[in-house]
Design a protein around this motif. Structure first.
Motif, PDB file in Angstrom:
ATOM      1  N   GLY A   1       0.954  -1.273  -0.063  1.00 46.54           N
ATOM      2  CA  GLY A   1       0.070   0.076  -0.202  1.00 46.54           C
ATOM      3  C   GLY A   1       0.837   1.324   0.058  1.00 46.54           C
ATOM      4  N   PHE A   2       2.218   1.138  -0.090  1.00 47.20           N
ATOM      5  CA  PHE A   2       2.920   2.582  -0.425  1.00 47.20           C
ATOM      6  C   PHE A   2       2.642   3.127  -1.485  1.00 47.20           C
ATOM      7  CE2 PHE A   2       7.163   2.239   2.260  1.00 47.20           C
ATOM      8  CZ  PHE A   2       6.437   2.869   3.167  1.00 47.20           C
ATOM      9  N   PRO A   3       2.146   4.414  -1.646  1.00 45.34           N
ATOM     10  CA  PRO A   3       1.737   5.064  -2.884  1.00 45.34           C
ATOM     11  C   PRO A   3       2.831   5.153  -3.920  1.00 45.34           C
ATOM     12  CG  PRO A   3       2.082   6.824  -1.203  1.00 45.34           C
ATOM     13  CD  PRO A   3       2.020   5.326  -0.423  1.00 45.34           C
ATOM     14  N   ILE A   4       2.525   5.413  -5.165  1.00 44.22           N
ATOM     15  CA  ILE A   4       3.772   5.791  -6.031  1.00 44.22           C
ATOM     16  C   ILE A   4       3.452   7.108  -6.712  1.00 44.22           C
ATOM     17  CG2 ILE A   4       4.096   3.333  -6.556  1.00 44.22           C
ATOM     18  CD1 ILE A   4       2.601   3.733  -9.258  1.00 44.22           C
ATOM     19  N   LYS A   5       4.139   7.643  -7.100  1.00 46.27           N
ATOM     20  CA  LYS A   5       4.236   9.105  -8.050  1.00 46.27           C
ATOM     21  C   LYS A   5       3.202   8.954  -9.015  1.00 46.27           C
ATOM     22  CE  LYS A   5       7.513  12.946  -9.443  1.00 46.27           C
ATOM     23  NZ  LYS A   5       8.799  13.168  -9.476  1.00 46.27           N
ATOM     24  N   ASN A   6       2.048   9.734  -8.898  1.00 46.64           N
ATOM     25  CA  ASN A   6       1.055  10.082  -9.653  1.00 46.64           C
ATOM     26  C   ASN A   6       0.804  11.400 -10.034  1.00 46.64           C
ATOM     27  OD1 ASN A   6       0.032  11.185  -7.374  1.00 46.64           O
ATOM     28  ND2 ASN A   6      -1.697   9.924  -7.457  1.00 46.64           N
ATOM     29  N   SER A   7       1.813  12.403  -9.669  1.00 43.66           N
ATOM     30  CA  SER A   7       1.789  13.760 -10.216  1.00 43.66           C
ATOM     31  C   SER A   7       3.192  14.560 -10.016  1.00 43.66           C
ATOM     32  CB  SER A   7       0.965  14.634  -9.461  1.00 43.66           C
ATOM     33  OG  SER A   7       1.090  15.951  -9.453  1.00 43.66           O
ATOM     34  N   LEU A   8       3.504  15.236 -10.691  1.00 39.06           N
ATOM     35  CA  LEU A   8       4.832  16.059 -10.412  1.00 39.06           C
ATOM     36  C   LEU A   8       4.776  16.836  -9.119  1.00 39.06           C
ATOM     37  CD1 LEU A   8       5.581  17.371 -13.978  1.00 39.06           C
ATOM     38  CD2 LEU A   8       6.389  15.484 -12.885  1.00 39.06           C
ATOM     39  N   LEU A   9       3.734  16.998  -8.637  1.00 38.93           N
ATOM     40  CA  LEU A   9       3.775  17.600  -7.256  1.00 38.93           C
ATOM     41  C   LEU A   9       3.646  16.622  -5.885  1.00 38.93           C
ATOM     42  CD1 LEU A   9       0.770  20.347  -7.781  1.00 38.93           C
ATOM     43  CD2 LEU A   9       3.335  20.809  -7.406  1.00 38.93           C
TER      44      LEU A   9
END
Length: 465
Positions: A264-272
């Motif tokens: 459940g670690f998130p991954i980068k889905n935006s440059l922010l």
């Protein structure tokens, strides 16, 4: 006046970033010249950048190693890869270079494990954590794996019948875990996960089916919530409830020595995107230690099952803008040469957003657009980038081809989309490229699979032999 696409991106985000750079008015991703990739292989195109898999695995290992050292934590950390995120051999081969373990979720997963074992990628010491509701074939395959010497295969008990089903087919004693049926966030349509056994029922279940059972040894308590690992009151509350169950079980079950906190670690889905992974890991380790010390039990070995985090940021998809349709005074539709429903199904099914950027023409003026796919389905579109509430791209010009990329798409999209099979409106699966680095750091590109041909689809449909 700053009206160029590069001005828009630079003013909206901190750009360039570690993986995204601009060179000669063209986008690079991890030093991959994406327009060069298009010129060599065409578009639409899927690609997997294999080194990112190892990089993310070792990032997580470092965070846990640092936290364990900081808190003088006496347990170990074990990184498991959740295979359902991507079952491809090239993904498993890359992941297994890093001394990790495996989490499975269905019967055919075990066949993959056995294949990897034959090739020496997995040994009898490798942990194989078998999750999921276990139908007959899954039980049979788990039993076969254990009977053939996989002593660290740990089936995670999901319901009250599974111990008996496994015992019937496993020859000797075997290790098990128990999955906690976590309580869901209030926004969910149901209160408790369908997976696992309820908090209040776990100790009675142990006393009834495990405590005096000479064939099974309880080694692991498994905890996972759908929203993943986040710094929220909900997550910390559920973790503490899980730890209360662990310490209660540990006091009556000395063999219990491991806590699996899932993925459940998130991954980068935006440059922010900005996420404090190291802080969260540090606090998780700290909370486990504090709870166990207060209850006067030994701390558990920690297991994680990162899937999307392992493979998600290695993937990308490239499309060409075929045509622009001005449907009314405000809406311009840029039509891609593929389908979002078939190639990025999460954008359609769960409104997931990925990083989306133009590959070329960064030094030209931009416009607001909608993106449409090729199928004749009204839901085949992509209409908002995560942090801009709109899509802006270099202005359409029929004489200047425009290419766009979606990034960090490496988890789930192929399996959910039915890779290699039928696609909606018979849109073919794109060509897939694997990108690696040799010992000198040079990029090495190979074609994993060509774009589907009509013959492939006609054969599936029964029109051809």
């Amino acid at each position: 006046m700053n009206t160029k696409y590069i001005d828009l991106i630079s003013q909206t985000y901190d750009f360039p970033q570690e993986e995204f750079t601009l060179e000669n008015n063209k986008l690079n991703f991890h030093d991959i010249d994406l327009m060069e990739l298009v010129e060599e292989y065409g578009a639409p195109l899927k690609f997997t950048y294999l080194p990112q898999i190892s990089k993310n695995i070792n990032r997580a290992k470092t965070w846990f190693s640092d936290a364990i050292k900081k808190h003088d934590y006496k347990g170990t950390y074990n990184y498991c890869y959740c295979t359902k995120s991507s079952h491809f051999k090239h993904v498993l081969n890359e992941a297994l270079k890093n001394d990790i373990h495996i989490e499975t979720s269905s019967a055919f997963d075990i066949d993959i494990v056995e294949n990897l074992k034959k090739e020496g990628k997995i040994t009898n010491e490798t942990y194989v954590i078998s999750n999921g509701f276990k139908r007959a074939q899954y039980v049979t395959n788990i039993a076969r794996l254990i009977n053939n010497g996989q002593k660290n295969c740990i089936p995670i008990i999901d319901n009250y019948e599974e111990i008996d089903l496994l015992s019937e087919q496993i020859d000797d004693t075997f290790k098990i875990g128990i999955r906690i049926a976590s309580e869901e966030e209030p926004k969910f349509e149901f209160y408790t996960s369908r997976l696992g056994i309820g908090y209040k029922n776990i100790v009675p279940f142990f006393n009834k089916q495990i405590k005096d059972n000479p064939k099974v040894e309880l080694k692991m308590l498994h905890f996972f919530i759908n929203t993943g690992i986040r710094d929220t009151a909900y997550y910390w509350n559920e973790l503490l409830k899980c730890l209360k169950v662990y310490t209660s079980l540990k006091k009556i079950c000395p063999s219990l020595d491991s806590l699996n906190i899932g993925g459940g670690f998130p991954i980068k889905n935006s440059l922010l995107f900005d996420f404090e992974y190291d802080y969260l890991v540090d606090e998780i380790v700290n909370q486990i230690k504090i709870t166990c010390e207060n209850e006067e039990v030994d701390v558990p070995n920690i297991f994680t099952e990162f899937g999307s985090f392992t493979v998600g940021e290695s993937g990308g998809a490239i499309y060409e803008i075929l045509y622009q349709k001005q449907q009314n005074d405000r809406e311009k539709w840029n039509m891609i040469n593929s389908s979002f429903i078939t190639t990025l199904p999460d954008t359609w099914a769960i409104n997931k957003r990925f990083i989306m950027l133009a590959l070329n023409r960064w030094n030209e003026s931009y416009e607001r657009v909608l993106l449409g796919g090729l199928t004749c389905d009204s839901d085949d579109y992509y209409n908002s980038e995560q942090n801009m509430n709109a899509i802006y791209l270099p202005k359409y010009n029929k004489d200047k081809p425009l290419y766009i990329g979606f990034f960090n798409t490496g988890a789930y999209q192929e399996t959910i989309g039915g890779y290699g099979g039928l696609q909606h409106c018979l849109i073919p699966t794109p060509k897939h490229i694997l990108i690696d680095k040799d010992e000198n750091g040079n990029l090495v590109k190979t074609v994993f699979n060509e774009q589907q041909k009509s013959e492939d689809l006609l054969k599936i449909l029964g029109y051809a032999n």
